[in-house]
Write a protein that holds these residues in place. Sequence first.
Motif, mmCIF file in Angstrom:
data_model
loop_
_atom_site.group_PDB
_atom_site.id
_atom_site.type_symbol
_atom_site.label_atom_id
_atom_site.label_comp_id
_atom_site.label_asym_id
_atom_site.label_seq_id
_atom_site.Cartn_x
_atom_site.Cartn_y
_atom_site.Cartn_z
ATOM 1 N N VAL A 1 0.875 -1.169 0.000
ATOM 2 C CA VAL A 1 0.000 0.000 0.000
ATOM 3 C C VAL A 1 0.909 1.215 0.000
ATOM 4 O O VAL A 1 1.942 1.234 0.659
ATOM 5 N N SER A 2 0.530 2.248 -0.760
ATOM 6 C CA SER A 2 1.340 3.459 -0.814
ATOM 7 C C SER A 2 0.433 4.677 -0.919
ATOM 8 O O SER A 2 -0.792 4.558 -0.851
ATOM 9 N N SER A 3 1.045 5.858 -1.090
ATOM 10 C CA SER A 3 0.287 7.106 -1.140
ATOM 11 C C SER A 3 1.006 8.122 -2.018
ATOM 12 O O SER A 3 2.227 8.081 -2.147
ATOM 13 N N PHE A 4 0.227 9.035 -2.610
ATOM 14 C CA PHE A 4 0.802 10.135 -3.387
ATOM 15 C C PHE A 4 1.065 11.365 -2.511
ATOM 16 O O PHE A 4 1.464 12.403 -3.014
ATOM 17 N N SER A 5 0.842 11.254 -1.223
ATOM 18 C CA SER A 5 1.082 12.365 -0.306
ATOM 19 C C SER A 5 2.557 12.746 -0.367
ATOM 20 O O SER A 5 3.409 11.861 -0.502
ATOM 21 N N PRO A 6 2.922 13.985 -0.316
ATOM 22 C CA PRO A 6 2.125 15.167 -0.006
ATOM 23 C C PRO A 6 1.501 15.843 -1.228
ATOM 24 O O PRO A 6 0.822 16.845 -1.090
ATOM 25 N N VAL A 7 1.715 15.294 -2.456
ATOM 26 C CA VAL A 7 1.137 15.912 -3.650
ATOM 27 C C VAL A 7 -0.382 15.902 -3.584
ATOM 28 O O VAL A 7 -1.039 16.906 -3.812
ATOM 29 N N ASN A 8 -0.959 14.734 -3.282
ATOM 30 C CA ASN A 8 -2.379 14.673 -2.948
ATOM 31 C C ASN A 8 -2.653 13.451 -2.094
ATOM 32 O O ASN A 8 -1.859 12.517 -2.042
ATOM 33 N N ASN A 9 -3.759 13.495 -1.396
ATOM 34 C CA ASN A 9 -4.071 12.479 -0.382
ATOM 35 C C ASN A 9 -4.788 11.274 -0.980
ATOM 36 O O ASN A 9 -5.934 10.982 -0.648
ATOM 37 N N VAL A 10 -4.093 10.571 -1.856
ATOM 38 C CA VAL A 10 -4.596 9.339 -2.454
ATOM 39 C C VAL A 10 -3.827 8.171 -1.852
ATOM 40 O O VAL A 10 -2.598 8.188 -1.800
ATOM 41 N N ILE A 11 -4.566 7.162 -1.394
ATOM 42 C CA ILE A 11 -3.983 5.925 -0.876
ATOM 43 C C ILE A 11 -4.302 4.834 -1.895
ATOM 44 O O ILE A 11 -5.433 4.766 -2.393
ATOM 45 N N TYR A 12 -3.311 4.001 -2.208
ATOM 46 C CA TYR A 12 -3.524 3.014 -3.271
ATOM 47 C C TYR A 12 -2.719 1.743 -3.059
ATOM 48 O O TYR A 12 -1.767 1.717 -2.276
ATOM 49 N N LEU A 13 -3.131 0.693 -3.789
ATOM 50 C CA LEU A 13 -2.334 -0.519 -3.914
ATOM 51 C C LEU A 13 -1.368 -0.263 -5.064
ATOM 52 O O LEU A 13 -1.779 0.095 -6.172
ATOM 53 N N LYS A 14 -0.090 -0.420 -4.804
ATOM 54 C CA LYS A 14 0.920 -0.175 -5.827
ATOM 55 C C LYS A 14 1.015 -1.396 -6.742
ATOM 56 O O LYS A 14 1.247 -2.508 -6.282
ATOM 57 N N VAL A 15 0.835 -1.167 -8.029
ATOM 58 C CA VAL A 15 1.016 -2.213 -9.033
ATOM 59 C C VAL A 15 2.438 -2.070 -9.549
ATOM 60 O O VAL A 15 2.825 -1.000 -10.049
#
Length: 172
Positions: free
Chosen positions: A72-86
């Motif tokens: 699991v990862s995130s695009f923070s601090p650019v934006n608050n999206v949490i995602y499963l990294k493919v």
Amino acid sequence: MKYGIALFPSKKIQDLVNSYRKRYDPNYALIPPHVTLKTAFDASADDIVTIANELRITAQDSNPIKISIKKVSSFSPVNNVIYLKVEPNDDLLDLHSKLHKGSLRLEPEYSFVPHITLGQKLSDDEHSDVLGSIKMLDVQHEEVVDRFHLLYQLENGSWTVYETFLLGKDNE
């Protein structure tokens, strides 16, 4: 009309992702869990016929794609999206590149980071809390995806499949 191109993972991963998206993604009801291959673009009815023909050729000239999810990862601090990294691989990167040529040659707005969104549009505090708890998930998943989809957006903002393209010469 707005169109986009995506891969849909297996039901197993979609169910896992939706268990989080229900609570943490305001777009939950608009589109199933997916990997975006080409973000939304505008096309006329005539243009989309040409684009669909190009996508058929692209699909035949591309391999089925092995999807590997390990964290699991995130695009923070650019934006608050949490995602499963493919995990990126040659077949996935090659398909993404092909989908930005020909009639679809517009350069992507962002670098290609293959992912499946778990949550978005969270406040900073909520993002931090949710990411902290979801990162404890032990996600180890691999599968082969043998198709991608051209989607179009309906008036209510939801996305639906316009056409599906099978990957590889064996799938003609």
